[in-house]
Design a protein around this motif. Structure first.
Motif, mmCIF file in Angstrom:
data_model
loop_
_atom_site.group_PDB
_atom_site.id
_atom_site.type_symbol
_atom_site.label_atom_id
_atom_site.label_comp_id
_atom_site.label_asym_id
_atom_site.label_seq_id
_atom_site.Cartn_x
_atom_site.Cartn_y
_atom_site.Cartn_z
ATOM 1 N N ILE A 116 32.678 31.857 40.371
ATOM 2 C CA ILE A 116 33.942 31.803 41.131
ATOM 3 C C ILE A 116 34.280 30.364 41.495
ATOM 4 O O ILE A 116 35.412 29.906 41.301
ATOM 5 C CB ILE A 116 33.848 32.668 42.419
ATOM 6 N N HIS A 119 35.143 28.241 38.325
ATOM 7 C CA HIS A 119 36.391 28.636 37.669
ATOM 8 C C HIS A 119 37.605 28.430 38.581
ATOM 9 O O HIS A 119 38.586 27.798 38.196
ATOM 10 C CB HIS A 119 36.302 30.094 37.219
ATOM 11 N N HIS A 120 37.541 28.976 39.783
ATOM 12 C CA HIS A 120 38.722 28.980 40.640
ATOM 13 C C HIS A 120 38.872 27.724 41.496
ATOM 14 O O HIS A 120 39.995 27.270 41.735
ATOM 15 C CB HIS A 120 38.729 30.223 41.532
ATOM 16 N N ARG A 148 35.272 38.482 42.255
ATOM 17 C CA ARG A 148 36.606 38.612 42.865
ATOM 18 C C ARG A 148 36.724 39.932 43.629
ATOM 19 O O ARG A 148 37.284 39.972 44.730
ATOM 20 C CB ARG A 148 37.688 38.514 41.795
#
Length: 167
Positions: A116, A119-120, A148
């Motif tokens: 997470i 990537h985010h 998520r």
């Protein structure tokens, strides 16, 4: 005697003396330990040459002392800059949203959390995350999906129910 054995014997025979000397010179045990550790690491990197010196222990003590002096100089320069320019302006406290996200991230499994964040928050592609984490792309996608979902559940628990808060 191998190079490793030679260094190990040198370290075992001299480390205590060098630490005591540095502690006496600096007056700070933690500082002495840090400088001595770094000096021995540098000695190990150059052991082929240092081992041939007349007094390798003196070389280590000298390196440790120079490291301590450099730290003092940096500290003195930082203090002078602080006096000259004043303290930096206080930083803004983190927003409630950031605190909630970090708290929720701490509650999900490490592999999902890492995927997470990479990537985010860091903006890496799924392929880049897979390469960095040494996991197949499909595994990264699964971790992102599960992460998520877990975050959504955790963050929705933290939000007060809007209908009850209006009453």
């Amino acid at each position: 005697m191998s190079e490793t054995s030679s260094f190990d014997a040198f370290y075992a025979a001299s480390a205590r003396r060098v630490l005591h000397a540095m502690y006496a010179m600096t007056g700070d045990l933690a500082e002495a330990q840090d400088c001595v550790q770094e000096a021995y690491a540098r000695a190990w990197q150059r052991w082929g040459r240092v081992a041939g010196y007349d007094d390798p222990e003196a070389w280590v003590r000298t390196v440790a002392w120079r490291l301590a002096v450099n730290r003092w100089r940096r500290g003195r320069n930082a203090l002078a800059a602080l006096v000259r320019h004043g303290p930096p302006p206080p930083g803004r406290p983190p927003s409630e949203d950031n605190v909630a996200i970090v708290a929720a991230l701490r509650q999900i499994p490490e592999a999902q959390r890492r995927a997470i964040v990479l990537h985010h928050l860091c903006g890496h592609s799924v392929e880049d995350v897979a390469r960095e984490t040494e996991a197949p792309v499909g595994t990264v996608k699964a971790r992102l999906s599960r992460g998520r979902a877990a975050l959504a559940a955790l963050l929705s628990e933290d939000e007060p129910d809007k209908e009850t808060s209006l009453a």
